[in-house]
Design a protein around this motif. Structure first.
Motif, short mmCIF file in Angstrom:
data_model
loop_
_atom_site.label_atom_id
_atom_site.label_comp_id
_atom_site.label_asym_id
_atom_site.label_seq_id
_atom_site.Cartn_x
_atom_site.Cartn_y
_atom_site.Cartn_z
N LEU A 31 13.51 -7.36 19.51
CA LEU A 31 13.75 -6.17 20.32
C LEU A 31 12.47 -5.74 21.03
CD1 LEU A 31 15.69 -4.09 17.66
CD2 LEU A 31 16.68 -5.09 19.72
N PRO A 32 12.60 -5.16 22.23
CA PRO A 32 11.41 -4.60 22.88
C PRO A 32 11.06 -3.25 22.23
CG PRO A 32 13.33 -4.25 24.26
CD PRO A 32 13.78 -5.06 23.08
N PRO A 33 9.80 -2.84 22.29
CA PRO A 33 9.37 -1.58 21.67
C PRO A 33 9.67 -0.39 22.60
CG PRO A 33 7.50 -2.66 22.64
CD PRO A 33 8.67 -3.59 22.84
N VAL A 34 10.93 -0.05 22.75
CA VAL A 34 11.34 0.93 23.75
C VAL A 34 10.69 2.30 23.56
CG1 VAL A 34 13.49 -0.22 24.38
CG2 VAL A 34 13.49 1.41 22.50
N CYS A 35 10.49 2.72 22.32
CA CYS A 35 9.87 4.03 22.08
C CYS A 35 8.39 4.02 22.45
CB CYS A 35 10.04 4.44 20.62
SG CYS A 35 11.76 4.48 20.08
N VAL A 36 7.72 2.91 22.16
CA VAL A 36 6.31 2.75 22.54
C VAL A 36 6.20 2.75 24.06
CG1 VAL A 36 4.35 1.16 22.51
CG2 VAL A 36 5.69 1.54 20.43
N GLU A 51 0.81 -1.22 0.00
CA GLU A 51 0.00 0.00 0.00
C GLU A 51 0.85 1.27 0.00
OE1 GLU A 51 -2.83 -0.19 3.19
OE2 GLU A 51 -3.48 -2.19 2.62
N ARG A 52 2.10 1.14 0.43
CA ARG A 52 3.02 2.28 0.48
C ARG A 52 4.40 1.85 -0.02
NH1 ARG A 52 2.26 3.71 6.71
NH2 ARG A 52 2.35 1.46 6.77
N PRO A 53 4.56 1.61 -1.33
CA PRO A 53 5.81 1.08 -1.86
C PRO A 53 6.99 2.05 -1.73
CG PRO A 53 4.31 1.63 -3.64
CD PRO A 53 3.54 1.79 -2.36
N TRP A 54 6.73 3.27 -1.37
CA TRP A 54 7.75 4.30 -1.19
C TRP A 54 8.31 4.33 0.24
CZ3 TRP A 54 5.52 6.86 2.71
CH2 TRP A 54 4.12 6.83 2.78
N PHE A 55 7.73 3.56 1.14
CA PHE A 55 7.96 3.68 2.58
C PHE A 55 8.90 2.60 3.12
CE2 PHE A 55 5.96 2.86 6.94
CZ PHE A 55 6.66 3.89 7.56
N SER A 56 9.94 3.02 3.84
CA SER A 56 10.84 2.09 4.51
C SER A 56 10.28 1.79 5.90
CB SER A 56 12.26 2.65 4.62
OG SER A 56 13.08 1.72 5.30
N TRP A 57 9.29 0.92 5.92
CA TRP A 57 8.62 0.60 7.18
C TRP A 57 9.61 0.04 8.20
CZ3 TRP A 57 9.02 -4.40 8.70
CH2 TRP A 57 9.28 -5.34 7.70
N TYR A 58 10.56 -0.73 7.79
CA TYR A 58 11.51 -1.35 8.72
C TYR A 58 12.32 -0.29 9.48
CZ TYR A 58 15.20 -4.41 10.47
OH TYR A 58 16.07 -5.09 11.29
N ARG A 59 12.93 0.63 8.74
CA ARG A 59 13.72 1.69 9.39
C ARG A 59 12.84 2.61 10.23
NH1 ARG A 59 16.00 5.18 5.90
NH2 ARG A 59 15.05 4.31 4.05
N TRP A 60 11.65 2.94 9.73
CA TRP A 60 10.76 3.83 10.47
C TRP A 60 10.34 3.20 11.80
CZ3 TRP A 60 6.14 4.05 12.83
CH2 TRP A 60 5.66 5.32 13.15
N ARG A 61 9.92 1.94 11.76
CA ARG A 61 9.48 1.27 12.98
C ARG A 61 10.61 1.15 13.99
NH1 ARG A 61 5.72 -3.67 10.67
NH2 ARG A 61 3.99 -2.38 9.98
N LYS A 62 11.81 0.82 13.52
CA LYS A 62 12.94 0.72 14.46
C LYS A 62 13.20 2.08 15.11
CE LYS A 62 16.11 -2.03 14.44
NZ LYS A 62 16.99 -3.13 14.37
N ALA A 63 13.08 3.16 14.35
CA ALA A 63 13.32 4.51 14.88
C ALA A 63 12.21 4.99 15.80
CB ALA A 63 13.51 5.50 13.73
N PHE A 64 10.95 4.71 15.46
CA PHE A 64 9.83 5.28 16.19
C PHE A 64 9.16 4.33 17.18
CE2 PHE A 64 10.35 8.21 12.74
CZ PHE A 64 10.14 9.44 13.34
N TRP A 65 9.27 3.02 16.95
CA TRP A 65 8.70 2.05 17.89
C TRP A 65 9.79 1.39 18.74
CZ3 TRP A 65 5.04 -1.33 14.36
CH2 TRP A 65 3.97 -0.54 13.93
N GLY A 66 10.99 1.24 18.15
CA GLY A 66 12.07 0.53 18.83
C GLY A 66 12.20 -0.92 18.38
#
Length: 121
Positions: A99-104, A62-77
């Motif tokens: 990994l635990p979701p430290v940002c969450v 649905e979002r082929p332009w989006f690096s979901w992996y890097r975003w989630r690691k940065a914003f969710w942990g």
């Protein structure tokens, strides 16, 4: 891949219910997207999270332009959402991969200062 079990404990049933209700979605009983939503359009996506051609991840259809992996690691942990969710009267437990979701957890702690969290492998 190893699973990290995170348990959140609360001083009251009401506080636990408030967090459980906030995090519940149609997709999951504890959805990190409800607390820290990812970009829905390319225009709202920070440039550093646009997908690079060299990235070895499966693009979001649905979002082929989006690096979901890097975003989630940065914003969710962590890179994947919660699974194996269990909600009790004064606790919520769930698993994440590797990994635990430290940002969450930090955001939830800001909202619910008496919340305690623990992790086990």
């Amino acid at each position: 891949m190893s699973l990290i079990r995170t348990t959140l404990t609360f001083e009251s049933e009401a506080e636990c219910k408030k967090v459980a209700d906030l995090m519940k979605s149609d997709k999951s009983a504890f959805d990190f997207e409800n607390l820290i939503p990812s970009p829905k359009s390319k225009e709202e996506c920070p440039e550093e999270f646009l997908l690079l051609e060299s990235e070895p991840i499966q693009p979001d259809p649905e979002r082929p332009w989006f690096s979901w992996y890097r975003w989630r690691k940065a914003f969710w942990g962590c890179h994947k959402n919660a699974k194996n969710v269990e909600v009790g009267e004064k606790f919520i437990s769930f698993d994440t991969e590797d990994l635990p979701p430290v940002c969450v957890l930090a955001r939830l702690k800001d909202m619910s200062p008496s919340m305690q969290s623990s992790q086990e492998i």
